[in-house]
Design a protein around this motif. Structure first.
Motif, PDB file in Angstrom:
ATOM      1  N   ALA A  19       0.833  -1.196   0.000  1.00  0.00           N
ATOM      2  CA  ALA A  19       0.000   0.000   0.000  1.00  0.00           C
ATOM      3  C   ALA A  19       0.871   1.252   0.000  1.00  0.00           C
ATOM      4  O   ALA A  19       0.612   2.204  -0.741  1.00  0.00           O
ATOM      5  CB  ALA A  19      -0.941  -0.008   1.195  1.00  0.00           C
ATOM      6  N   ARG A  20       1.914   1.235   0.821  1.00  0.00           N
ATOM      7  CA  ARG A  20       2.826   2.382   0.855  1.00  0.00           C
ATOM      8  C   ARG A  20       3.505   2.570  -0.498  1.00  0.00           C
ATOM      9  O   ARG A  20       3.675   3.689  -0.982  1.00  0.00           O
ATOM     10  CB  ARG A  20       3.858   2.195   1.957  1.00  0.00           C
ATOM     11  CG  ARG A  20       4.767   3.390   2.108  1.00  0.00           C
ATOM     12  CD  ARG A  20       5.729   3.218   3.240  1.00  0.00           C
ATOM     13  NE  ARG A  20       6.525   4.432   3.397  1.00  0.00           N
ATOM     14  CZ  ARG A  20       7.586   4.518   4.152  1.00  0.00           C
ATOM     15  NH1 ARG A  20       7.980   3.472   4.873  1.00  0.00           N
ATOM     16  NH2 ARG A  20       8.266   5.637   4.231  1.00  0.00           N
ATOM     17  N   GLU A  21       3.897   1.488  -1.130  1.00  0.00           N
ATOM     18  CA  GLU A  21       4.527   1.545  -2.452  1.00  0.00           C
ATOM     19  C   GLU A  21       3.589   2.185  -3.477  1.00  0.00           C
ATOM     20  O   GLU A  21       4.010   3.009  -4.293  1.00  0.00           O
ATOM     21  CB  GLU A  21       4.906   0.128  -2.890  1.00  0.00           C
ATOM     22  CG  GLU A  21       5.557   0.021  -4.236  1.00  0.00           C
ATOM     23  CD  GLU A  21       5.832  -1.426  -4.617  1.00  0.00           C
ATOM     24  OE1 GLU A  21       5.478  -1.812  -5.744  1.00  0.00           O
ATOM     25  OE2 GLU A  21       6.379  -2.172  -3.772  1.00  0.00           O
ATOM     26  N   VAL A  22       2.326   1.820  -3.436  1.00  0.00           N
ATOM     27  CA  VAL A  22       1.338   2.406  -4.354  1.00  0.00           C
ATOM     28  C   VAL A  22       1.201   3.904  -4.095  1.00  0.00           C
ATOM     29  O   VAL A  22       1.194   4.708  -5.031  1.00  0.00           O
ATOM     30  CB  VAL A  22      -0.024   1.680  -4.229  1.00  0.00           C
ATOM     31  CG1 VAL A  22      -1.115   2.425  -4.983  1.00  0.00           C
ATOM     32  CG2 VAL A  22       0.096   0.249  -4.731  1.00  0.00           C
ATOM     33  N   LEU A  23       1.112   4.289  -2.825  1.00  0.00           N
ATOM     34  CA  LEU A  23       1.015   5.713  -2.484  1.00  0.00           C
ATOM     35  C   LEU A  23       2.259   6.467  -2.949  1.00  0.00           C
ATOM     36  O   LEU A  23       2.157   7.553  -3.525  1.00  0.00           O
ATOM     37  CB  LEU A  23       0.821   5.888  -0.975  1.00  0.00           C
ATOM     38  CG  LEU A  23      -0.501   5.372  -0.416  1.00  0.00           C
ATOM     39  CD1 LEU A  23      -0.464   5.375   1.104  1.00  0.00           C
ATOM     40  CD2 LEU A  23      -1.672   6.193  -0.925  1.00  0.00           C
ATOM     41  N   GLU A  24       3.427   5.895  -2.714  1.00  0.00           N
ATOM     42  CA  GLU A  24       4.685   6.530  -3.125  1.00  0.00           C
ATOM     43  C   GLU A  24       4.765   6.692  -4.644  1.00  0.00           C
ATOM     44  O   GLU A  24       5.483   7.555  -5.140  1.00  0.00           O
ATOM     45  CB  GLU A  24       5.881   5.720  -2.617  1.00  0.00           C
ATOM     46  CG  GLU A  24       6.147   5.870  -1.143  1.00  0.00           C
ATOM     47  CD  GLU A  24       6.755   7.212  -0.773  1.00  0.00           C
ATOM     48  OE1 GLU A  24       7.376   7.870  -1.634  1.00  0.00           O
ATOM     49  OE2 GLU A  24       6.599   7.601   0.398  1.00  0.00           O
ATOM     50  N   GLY A  25       4.020   5.882  -5.373  1.00  0.00           N
ATOM     51  CA  GLY A  25       4.000   5.983  -6.827  1.00  0.00           C
ATOM     52  C   GLY A  25       3.503   7.323  -7.344  1.00  0.00           C
ATOM     53  O   GLY A  25       3.696   7.650  -8.513  1.00  0.00           O
TER      54      GLY A  25
END
Length: 96
Positions: A19-25
């Motif tokens: 989820a954090r990776e998606v947000l950081e995208g």
């Protein structure tokens, strides 16, 4: 400046790291974002949320543009809505 802060409680089996990776995208893809911070909870208490997002934009108009940005809507919101059990948000003006 306007801060947009969201805390996400993920559904069972969902990965906070993903989820954090998606947000950081959103970095470099959503032009309204001036500053952005994300984090994942490590306490895992009953009142904890799993993932944190803080976004700073110029003003309320920029916040509206951010909310409707195609990458934000089609990638981030789509994933987060599917992975999230609940969320809380606050939007406020700041001098920074």
């Amino acid at each position: 400046m306007v801060k947009h802060i969201v805390c996400f409680k993920l559904s069972e089996g969902e990965s906070a790291a993903k989820a954090r990776e998606v947000l950081e995208g959103m970095r470099g893809k959503v032009p309204q974002i001036i500053e952005m911070e994300t984090g994942t909870d490590f306490l895992h208490s009953a009142r904890s949320y799993d993932v944190f997002l803080s976004v700073t934009v110029k003003d309320e108009a920029a916040l509206s543009e951010y909310q409707n940005d195609p990458y934000h809507v089609n990638v981030v919101k789509k994933y987060m809505h599917a992975a999230t059990k609940s969320s809380v948000a606050v939007d406020f003006e700041t001098e920074k």
